[in-house]
Design an enzyme around this catalytic site. Structure first.
Site, PDB file in Angstrom:
ATOM      1  N   HIS A  52      71.234  21.781  10.590  1.00 30.89           N
ATOM      2  CA  HIS A  52      69.529  22.784   9.691  1.00 30.89           C
ATOM      3  C   HIS A  52      69.860  22.334   8.741  1.00 30.89           C
ATOM      4  O   HIS A  52      68.713  22.965   8.070  1.00 30.89           O
ATOM      5  CB  HIS A  52      69.997  24.076  10.767  1.00 30.89           C
ATOM      6  CG  HIS A  52      69.208  24.108  11.890  1.00 30.89           C
ATOM      7  ND1 HIS A  52      69.757  23.485  13.201  1.00 30.89           N
ATOM      8  CD2 HIS A  52      68.005  24.099  12.411  1.00 30.89           C
ATOM      9  CE1 HIS A  52      68.914  24.227  13.727  1.00 30.89           C
ATOM     10  NE2 HIS A  52      67.835  24.432  13.613  1.00 30.89           N
ATOM     11  N   ASN A 102      65.112  25.867  23.127  1.00 27.89           N
ATOM     12  CA  ASN A 102      64.952  24.396  22.979  1.00 27.89           C
ATOM     13  C   ASN A 102      65.713  23.594  23.726  1.00 27.89           C
ATOM     14  O   ASN A 102      66.532  22.530  23.414  1.00 27.89           O
ATOM     15  CB  ASN A 102      65.456  24.179  21.230  1.00 27.89           C
ATOM     16  CG  ASN A 102      64.769  23.194  21.026  1.00 27.89           C
ATOM     17  OD1 ASN A 102      64.380  21.563  20.681  1.00 27.89           O
ATOM     18  ND2 ASN A 102      65.017  23.188  19.072  1.00 27.89           N
TER      19      ASN A 102
END
Length: 433
Positions: free
Chosen positions: A336, A306
């Site tokens: 997250h 990512n």
């Protein structure tokens, strides 16, 4: 199999696909110079609003409010004071929304709404753009004329000044996914001239073939996972295969999503190789599949996984003087959502990266034989892939029961090996110093 059912029901793919024709239309109208600059900003903003309402329903308000709040803060605060309040406001809002998810999942014991999950994902991406923009202003890369609260300038004038920032925070090609696009690049592509590049068709074909290939691999991998044992009933070394195959399925899904998201940005003209201006920040794709699958260094895998998000995290915490690596991974768990599996997984990842640095530094000065070096690279490649599989399953597990199944299996041997080497090599380094 509960993890897989949650992960692969992704209506985001449908909405990203539905946005594709509008991205191509926007790029075409810019190439033919049919749009004024304001019209381009309005098209992107209106598209983002429409996509948010279609994908999130009433939950879209949870994205609109922090975006407008960030624009107000940007115009109200001076460049030297804009970053921290904006960052805290955005993360506080996102945390409250994540707490709502925790309440639904753990207290009410109910499955969260799909639209709410899409909203949380969009909020995480919005946090990236908000903090990237505020850092650009703080560092002097973007100049904003501060507007005092009691200013006498007319409301339409204020709205036109705020339009580029609202459009950037909510523009539809990056609303639901995609690599982080800086405000400088966004503004340059909106305001600058466009020209058609023949490589555009070749690029589109390549991306389409990549996605098709990944989806075929996913079908085969999903069948292998469905017919085999799970972590609840696997035995001994069989659990290693179960972990590797399930993590492989997650990785293939990530790769497919990243390529599709990148394709949408490219189709709208915000990607690489489409008439960018000199000095413009480079486009950073998220899916460098070759490097991710072939590297024997966990630290390199971490930097490339990512990729645009990894760069964003390093930028936010690169000036930290105390434990910047730990700060980065702790914040990643917070960003997250702070589920149990995410906290464990990201803290484990931080220790593994630290161990990886020490292991490869020691090997570089200790291994002389070419044959031993080849054997070392092979073993560390396999170990890197297995540790990453362990971390992926920990992060995706979320609940304590699923996390316990993973930790109580033979798979915990792989991170334990790196932990032991970390303490031994850290002690050796301390003695040498």
């Amino acid at each position: 199999m509960d993890w897989l059912q949650l992960f692969f029901l992704h209506p985001v793919l449908f909405y990203q696909g539905a946005a594709f024709p509008f991205a191509l239309l926007f790029n075409y109208l810019c190439i033919t110079d049919s749009f004024s600059t304001r019209a381009r900003y309005l098209f992107l903003l209106a598209g983002g609003g429409a996509l948010a309402v279609a994908a999130m329903g009433a939950f879209a308000v949870l994205v609109f409010v922090p975006a407008l709040g960030a624009v107000v803060l940007i115009h109200s605060l001076g460049p030297r004071h804009v970053h921290r309040p904006t960052f805290l406001f955005q993360m506080s809002w996102q945390t409250l929304c994540h707490l709502g998810l925790h309440y639904t999942e753990y207290y009410l014991q109910e499955s969260p709404s799909t639209r709410f999950c899409i909203t949380l994902s969009s909020l995480m991406l919005l946090t990236q753009r908000v903090t990237s923009l505020s850092l650009d202003i703080f560092e002097g890369k973007v100049e904003v004329a501060s507007e005092a609260v009691g200013s006498e300038s007319s409301l339409p004038k204020r709205l036109w000044k705020a339009l580029p920032y609202c459009s950037y925070l909510l523009f539809f090609p990056a609303l639901l996914g995609g690599p982080l696009c800086s405000f400088q690049r966004f503004q340059s592509r909106v305001q600058g001239p466009r020209s058609w590049d023949p490589r555009h068709s070749l690029w589109a074909l390549t991306c389409g073939l990549q996605i098709l290939g990944l989806e075929c691999l996913k079908v085969a991998m999903r069948w292998a996972v469905s017919v085999g044992a799970g972590l609840t009933d696997c035995r001994h070394l069989q659990c290693v295969y179960v972990m590797w195959s399930m993590a492989g399925l997650f990785k293939l899904t990530y790769y497919s999503h990243w390529i599709l998201d990148e394709s949408l940005l490219q189709a709208a003209g915000f990607g690489s190789g489409f008439g960018g201006s000199t000095g413009e920040e480079s486009f950073v794709p998220d899916a460098d599949i070759w490097t991710l699958e072939t590297t024997h260094k966990l630290s390199l895998f971490t930097r490339k996984w990512n990729h645009s998000t990894a760069q964003w995290l390093r930028r936010v915490f690169q000036q930290g003087r105390t434990w910047p690596l730990l700060q980065t991974f702790v914040f990643s768990a917070w960003w997250h959502g702070l589920h149990p599996g995410q906290v464990f997984g990201f803290l484990c990842w931080a220790v593994m990266v630290k161990a990886d640095y020490l292991i490869h530094t020691f090997a570089k000065v200790s291994i002389r034989s070419q044959l031993m070096w080849l054997l070392y690279r092979t073993l560390t490649w396999a170990h890197t892939q297995l540790i990453i599989a362990y971390i992926i399953l920990a992060v995706e597990a979320r609940s304590l029961s699923s996390l316990w199944l993973l930790c109580n299996s033979y798979n915990s041997v792989f991170p334990m090996v790196y932990c032991i080497l970390f303490f031994l090599l850290a002690k050796r380094k301390h003695k040498c110093n």
